[in-house]
Design an enzyme around this catalytic site. Structure first.
Site, mmCIF file in Angstrom:
data_model
loop_
_atom_site.group_PDB
_atom_site.id
_atom_site.type_symbol
_atom_site.label_atom_id
_atom_site.label_comp_id
_atom_site.label_asym_id
_atom_site.label_seq_id
_atom_site.Cartn_x
_atom_site.Cartn_y
_atom_site.Cartn_z
ATOM 1 N N MET A 1 50.486 -9.286 57.492
ATOM 2 C CA MET A 1 50.965 -8.828 56.195
ATOM 3 C C MET A 1 52.307 -8.118 56.356
ATOM 4 S SD MET A 1 47.648 -7.402 54.098
ATOM 5 C CE MET A 1 47.314 -6.102 55.287
ATOM 6 N N GLN B 1 45.321 -17.739 54.091
ATOM 7 C CA GLN B 1 44.466 -16.672 54.593
ATOM 8 C C GLN B 1 44.207 -15.658 53.482
ATOM 9 O OE1 GLN B 1 44.351 -13.537 58.381
ATOM 10 N NE2 GLN B 1 46.216 -14.667 57.924
ATOM 11 N N CYS C 1 41.185 -7.840 60.088
ATOM 12 C CA CYS C 1 42.270 -6.874 59.939
ATOM 13 C C CYS C 1 41.708 -5.461 59.831
ATOM 14 C CB CYS C 1 43.098 -7.204 58.702
ATOM 15 S SG CYS C 1 44.495 -6.086 58.475
ATOM 16 N N LYS D 1 38.306 -15.747 60.260
ATOM 17 C CA LYS D 1 38.939 -15.023 61.364
ATOM 18 C C LYS D 1 38.196 -13.704 61.505
ATOM 19 C CE LYS D 1 43.444 -13.525 63.127
ATOM 20 N NZ LYS D 1 43.164 -12.098 63.402
ATOM 21 N N GLY E 1 44.312 -12.828 70.283
ATOM 22 C CA GLY E 1 44.415 -11.523 70.924
ATOM 23 C C GLY E 1 44.972 -11.565 72.326
ATOM 24 N N GLY E 2 46.125 -10.939 72.535
ATOM 25 C CA GLY E 2 46.671 -10.770 73.866
ATOM 26 C C GLY E 2 47.344 -11.981 74.474
ATOM 27 N N GLY F 1 49.916 -14.581 67.106
ATOM 28 C CA GLY F 1 50.543 -13.971 65.947
ATOM 29 C C GLY F 1 51.885 -13.343 66.251
ATOM 30 N N ARG F 2 51.881 -12.051 66.571
ATOM 31 C CA ARG F 2 53.146 -11.324 66.729
ATOM 32 C C ARG F 2 54.011 -11.843 67.867
ATOM 33 N NH1 ARG F 2 50.082 -8.547 63.653
ATOM 34 N NH2 ARG F 2 50.944 -7.066 62.136
#
Length: 317
Positions: free
Chosen positions: A2, A53, A83, A122, A195-196, A217-218
């Protein structure tokens, strides 16, 4: 993601990979039902495959939002149960739903009944001091019984109190082995890992462990070339749309020109591209030049071309 990604970011990422499945940032079901749908849900045809999503916990409202998403031709509808932000918790959705498997089952059943697209989930492996080895299989079994066949598992517990969303992505220990064990326990489900995972080079090991996919993601936002460049050939045996970061930047030029012609600002797009040349000579100048241009309403293609030219040594255009 977001407040991070949007349709411009997804178009940019699509220039690096034709095959990777793209997700929207999480959009709340009430916003979809009552808000500006074209602004929230509009996207470019080139983004496919793209997944909507959703965040929410009211079955009827989620069903209506899912139907609206299907009407916009999203390839799948995802319910976020992972989240951990305070903003999400206050709305009784996101990771807090790991404590409410029965409610999640009701939500996804309503979403599935309301429209024809696949509904996915998710999730985390648990929250707070829950025993993940007990919570996760029970959650998967309950939600799968309601009709979900595809899960993305963020392999950390989420701490609902005491940790920021950023800390929740870093402090709780990763438990990849539990995700692998869930695939062995539920071989009929499509289970993906989150994750990771920081780059493309880490993906094959998780696939070889039996998982069906990996969500990044990031890391894909901050260093998109490291994650997406070469993904199509390495993971799918397909031709890559571009071979270098420079080619990706050039491929974005017509899209940027069209956006500017419609009255949009350069910064709307280039803010998502600052990390394209991470680790390469000139990357700092690329970021600086685009950031400085982004502060001007009259910034245009000449500014973009100048930033790209100093990366390649050859004028763009």
């Amino acid at each position: 993601m977001m407040d991070w990604t949007d349709r411009h970011c997804r178009v940019f990422h699509r220039k690096l990979s034709r095959r990777a499945e793209l997700y929207t940032e999480m959009v709340t079901a009430p916003a979809v039902v009552h808000g500006d749908r074209d602004r929230l849900l509009g996207y470019e045809a080139q983004e496919h495959p793209v997944v909507l999503q959703l965040g929410g916990s009211d079955p009827a409202q989620l069903a209506e939002a899912a139907k609206i998403g299907a009407d916009y031709s999203y390839d799948a509808i995802n319910l976020n149960c992972g989240c951990p932000s305070d903003r999400v918790q206050s709305g009784s959705f996101g990771a807090v739903l790991m404590e409410k498997a029965d409610l999640v089952a009701d939500c996804v059943a309503a979403m599935i009944a309301a429209q024809p697209r696949p509904v996915t989930v998710k999730c985390r492996i648990g929250v707070d001091d829950q025993i993940a080895e007990e919570v996760l299989p029970a959650f998967l079994e309950k939600v799968a019984a309601a009709g979900v066949r595809h899960f993305v598992i963020h392999a950390r517990n989420a701490w609902l109190q005491g940790l920021s969303p950023k800390e929740n992505r870093e402090i709780p220990p990763l438990n990849y082995e539990l995700a692998y064990a869930m695939k062995r326990a539920f071989p009929h489900l499509e289970l993906c890992l989150n994750g990771g995972v920081a780059g493309l080079e880490a993906v094959p090991a998780h696939l070889e462990a039996g998982l069906d996919g990996v969500m990044i993601g990031r890391a894909a936002y901050h260093d998109p070339a490291k994650v997406l460049l070469g993904a199509d050939s390495r993971l799918w045996g397909a031709q890559d749309p571009v071979a270098t970061a420079q080619e990706a930047a050039l491929a974005m030029r017509p899209y940027i020109a069209d956006h500017l012609a419609k009255g949009g600002r350069l910064h709307h797009i280039t803010r998502h591209m600052l990390g394209l040349f991470t680790g390469q000579p000139g990357a700092r100048s690329w970021r600086r030049m685009l950031s400085e241009a982004g502060g001007r309403r009259d910034a245009g293609l000449a500014d973009y071309d100048a930033a790209l030219a100093q990366m390649s040594g050859v004028p763009a255009g």
